[in-house]
Design a protein around this motif. Structure first.
Motif, mmCIF file in Angstrom:
data_model
loop_
_atom_site.group_PDB
_atom_site.id
_atom_site.type_symbol
_atom_site.label_atom_id
_atom_site.label_comp_id
_atom_site.label_asym_id
_atom_site.label_seq_id
_atom_site.Cartn_x
_atom_site.Cartn_y
_atom_site.Cartn_z
ATOM 1 N N ARG A 1 0.830 -1.188 0.000
ATOM 2 C CA ARG A 1 0.000 0.000 0.000
ATOM 3 C C ARG A 1 0.876 1.253 0.000
ATOM 4 N N ALA A 2 0.280 2.360 -0.426
ATOM 5 C CA ALA A 2 1.000 3.632 -0.340
ATOM 6 C C ALA A 2 1.277 3.934 1.136
ATOM 7 N N GLY A 3 2.500 4.276 1.428
ATOM 8 C CA GLY A 3 2.871 4.578 2.800
ATOM 9 C C GLY A 3 3.046 3.361 3.689
ATOM 10 N N ALA A 4 3.242 2.170 3.076
ATOM 11 C CA ALA A 4 3.450 0.953 3.871
ATOM 12 C C ALA A 4 4.696 1.094 4.739
ATOM 13 N N THR A 5 4.596 0.620 5.966
ATOM 14 C CA THR A 5 5.698 0.752 6.916
ATOM 15 C C THR A 5 6.459 -0.557 7.049
ATOM 16 N N GLU A 6 7.594 -0.501 7.747
ATOM 17 C CA GLU A 6 8.385 -1.702 8.011
ATOM 18 C C GLU A 6 7.799 -2.430 9.227
ATOM 19 N N LEU A 7 7.680 -3.734 9.123
ATOM 20 C CA LEU A 7 7.152 -4.528 10.228
ATOM 21 C C LEU A 7 8.218 -4.703 11.305
ATOM 22 N N ALA A 8 7.817 -4.452 12.540
ATOM 23 C CA ALA A 8 8.682 -4.726 13.689
ATOM 24 C C ALA A 8 8.010 -5.803 14.530
ATOM 25 N N VAL A 9 8.803 -6.773 15.004
ATOM 26 C CA VAL A 9 8.242 -7.900 15.767
ATOM 27 C C VAL A 9 8.949 -7.978 17.128
ATOM 28 N N VAL B 1 1.969 -3.202 6.009
ATOM 29 C CA VAL B 1 3.436 -3.186 6.056
ATOM 30 C C VAL B 1 3.981 -3.674 4.724
ATOM 31 N N THR B 2 5.252 -3.444 4.485
ATOM 32 C CA THR B 2 5.850 -3.890 3.225
ATOM 33 C C THR B 2 5.986 -5.407 3.232
ATOM 34 N N GLN B 3 5.817 -6.000 2.057
ATOM 35 C CA GLN B 3 5.910 -7.455 1.953
ATOM 36 C C GLN B 3 7.302 -7.953 2.325
ATOM 37 N N GLU B 4 8.325 -7.212 1.912
ATOM 38 C CA GLU B 4 9.696 -7.657 2.197
ATOM 39 C C GLU B 4 9.963 -7.670 3.692
ATOM 40 N N SER B 5 9.518 -6.619 4.405
ATOM 41 C CA SER B 5 9.757 -6.595 5.853
ATOM 42 C C SER B 5 8.962 -7.685 6.561
ATOM 43 N N LEU B 6 7.761 -8.002 6.055
ATOM 44 C CA LEU B 6 6.962 -9.088 6.627
ATOM 45 C C LEU B 6 7.690 -10.418 6.495
ATOM 46 N N ASP C 1 -0.149 -6.560 16.724
ATOM 47 C CA ASP C 1 -1.153 -5.515 16.472
ATOM 48 C C ASP C 1 -0.877 -4.683 15.226
ATOM 49 N N GLN C 2 -0.040 -5.175 14.328
ATOM 50 C CA GLN C 2 0.215 -4.495 13.057
ATOM 51 C C GLN C 2 -0.434 -5.307 11.937
ATOM 52 N N ASP C 3 -1.348 -4.677 11.229
ATOM 53 C CA ASP C 3 -2.009 -5.345 10.111
ATOM 54 C C ASP C 3 -0.966 -5.625 9.021
#
Length: 630
Positions: free
Chosen positions: A348-356, A432-437, A426-428
């Motif tokens: 998505r536009a403005g997708a963020t990096e996933l943190a776990v 988030v970006t696919q690569e970071s996921l 709690d992050q949808d």
């Protein structure tokens, strides 16, 4: 000099140009942006080359007139400077123009332009969803990427180089003859009308045949590659005859388009020959008549005949180039259908990096179904809810088709959910970006596929910056060191440097699985998904690797999918799925006590050997001898 022109454009642009547009010319412009200034410069240089050739013919006509009228004694005194200018044009000016035009065309454009198309197309293909590759032959996709890029170059260079050359040359010829005798323009004009009529008749038909041929070629290539990729299955079932018929069917379809193309080629050649003969006869008759009436000089007659002969020889070349142009347009249009597809799954536009930081996974009212060709969807989940606590080890069990692997695919976002959400801490995951996921998830699948590269590169895929010592440590922990050091490929490369063949075909299933486990060990992601991770291993190796997997699972959130219940019986919680629904959940002992589907599956796998039904029908716990601890 060559290197300077070769480096005027970067064949691997870093910019993300997005999804190519569907229209023909917008699609071509999309890939042409990095070289557009050079294409314009090439066209200008080509126009000057063409004008110089027409000017050269003009001076040749004047030279004939000078020689026919001049006195030998005063010839050089009267025409010396003009002859010097003509020599300078022929020996210096024209070669320099051709050099510049050739450097722009061959050094700057011909190699770099198609590579830009291949690079951008390949980057776009890598971003396509899993469903895209499931519906296509890998060989067919690669063929489209390769031939479309080349066809784009041919289309654009023919339009901006060949067409400019022809237009300038023909306009110059018309102007040159018209200034000497306007009537000489009449045969050229009539010839042009006939030439356009021939193109109007034949070129669209050649374009249509070319589109059909490009698709038939890609289909033929796809079938052949499919056979080679599955050669073990073909040999296993000893039915090469069927594969020959399968490939021949595609080859016959391709040959049908070839025959249609060649029939058009014969008709086109005959039509053009007749038209050119009429042009030569018409110009010759009118030029001789004009000379007889003293309307033109001998030099003009020589120029007219020479230019017509030049046009006559050029016309055949031009027509085939135009036909080739439309063939390439057909190839590009065919490639658009494959390349210019919007990815179904994209950031998505403005997708963020996933943190776990913890690793909680939550499926919240997830609804999903696989799309079918009829526009409907094969429903898998309809409101699925499942929460996996941070660090919890959960086993997923169920019959084939229950939705176990789909659960993992949705977590990795290989497909988009139709409704509901999947959350990690709690992050949808859709935000988030696919690569970071996928960097945060380590997965070992049942059908392990390796890259046709070295063992080292395959293991290091889990962590590109890992040292050789770290690679070897992961290899040892996965018990892959027992065979890797002995590997030798056809080029004599050994151990970690040995190449494993396409999809890892040179290795056994168990060896591929151990390399895949080493890769995930090296990745060390906070979330671990095991989809029948040890199914290809023998019992002794499996038992040894289970110890490493237990260490790997420490502090991680784990989803383990298995048909062999003994491999997951000791996990924190077991989830039983049936027809896309969770019907049971609990520990091994709790599920046995419920006497539901899990108990029935356990009884089927173990009771028939060591476990027996009690008198009241309750399945008894099999002895430890049949259990393999996870």
């Amino acid at each position: 000099m060559f290197r300077y022109f070769e480096n005027l454009v970067n064949p691997y642009p870093a910019e993300d140009f997005g999804t190519p547009p569907q229209g023909l010319w917008p699609f071509i412009r999309h890939f042409s942006r990095p070289v557009m200034p050079l294409l314009i410069a090439m066209s200008v240089a080509t126009a000057f080359v063409s004008a110089a050739e027409v000017l050269f013919f003009h001076y040749m006509g004047e030279l004939v007139d000078w020689l026919s009228d001049a006195d030998r004694d005063g010839f050089f005194a009267e025409h010396g400077w003009r002859l010097a200018w003509l020599g300078l044009l022929a020996l210096v000016g024209l070669p320099l123009l051709v050099l510049l035009q050739s450097l722009l065309t061959h050094q700057s454009i011909f190699g770099n332009y198609p590579m830009i198309g291949r690079w951008l197309s390949h980057r776009h293909m890598l971003g396509q969803s899993m469903a895209f590759f499931q519906d296509e032959f890998a060989g067919r996709i690669s063929q489209k990427v390769m031939q479309t890029a080349l066809a784009m170059r041919e289309t654009v260079t023919k339009l901006m180089d060949l067409m400019v050359y022809v237009l300038v040359y023909f306009a110059g010829a018309m102007l040159l003859m018209g200034t000497a005798e306007p009537w000489l323009m009449l045969p050229l004009g009539l010839w042009l009308v006939g030439y356009i009529a021939i193109m109007w008749c034949f070129v669209p038909r050649l374009r249509d045949v070319s589109m059909a041929q490009a698709d038939a070629r890609a289909r033929m290539t796809g079938r052949i590659v499919d056979s080679y990729s599955n050669i073990q299955t073909i040999k296993l079932f000893a039915d090469t005859g069927r594969e020959q018929r399968y490939a021949r069917d595609a080859m016959e379809g391709f040959m049908e388009t070839v025959h249609r193309q060649m029939r058009l080629a014969t008709k086109l050649s005959l039509s053009l020959t007749l038209l050119n003969s009429l042009l030569l006869g018409g110009i010759a008759a009118m030029a001789i008549g004009a000379w007889y009436l003293e309307a033109v000089s001998l030099g003009m007659i020589a120029v007219a005949i020479a230019m017509v002969m030049r046009i006559r020889f050029m016309s055949d070349w031009i027509l085939w180039e135009v036909a080739s142009l439309f063939e390439n347009i057909g190839t590009v249009q065919d490639g658009i259908n494959t390349i210019a597809r919007e990815p179904v799954v994209k950031d998505r536009a403005g997708a963020t990096e996933l943190a776990v930081p913890q690793g909680e996974i939550r499926f919240d009212a997830v609804r999903f179904g696989y799309a079918r060709p009829d526009g409907q969807s094969a429903r898998v989940f309809d409101g699925l809810n499942l929460t996996i606590a941070p660090g919890e080890k959960v086993g997923v069990i169920g019959r084939s088709g229950a939705g176990k692997s789909t659960l993992a695919n949705l977590l990795l976002r290989f497909f988009e959910v139709e409704a509901g959400r999947i959350l990690i801490d709690d992050q949808d995951i859709a935000s988030v970006t696919q690569e970071s996921l996928r960097r945060q998830i380590g997965m070992v699948t049942q059908d392990t596929s390796l890259l046709h590269r070295s063992v080292r590169e395959n293991i290091r895929y889990g962590s590109p910056d890992a040292s050789d010592d770290e690679v070897r440590d992961a290899m040892r922990r996965a018990h892959a060191d027992t065979f890797i050091d002995d590997l030798v490929d056809a080029k004599g490369r050994r151990g970690l440097d040995a190449h494993v063949g396409e999809r890892g075909v040179k290795l056994s299933g168990g060896q591929r699985q151990r390399i895949a486990i080493a890769r995930v060990l090296l990745k060390n992601a906070p979330i671990l998904v095991l989809d029948e991770a040890t199914s290809a291993l023998d019992s002794e190796v499996e038992a040894a690797i289970q110890e490493q997997l237990e260490a790997l699972m420490e502090g991680k959130t784990v989803i383990a999918i298995a048909h062999r219940l003994s491999t997951i019986a000791m996990l924190d919680r077991l989830v039983v799925m049936d027809e896309g629904r969770i019907i049971e959940s609990g520990t091994h002992e709790q599920l046995l006590a419920q006497r539901g589907l899990y108990a029935a599956l356990w009884q089927r796998q173990s009771g028939g050997f060591l476990g027996v039904d009690d008198d009241d029908g309750e399945a008894s716990r099999p002895s430890a001898a049949v259990e393999t601890p996870l």
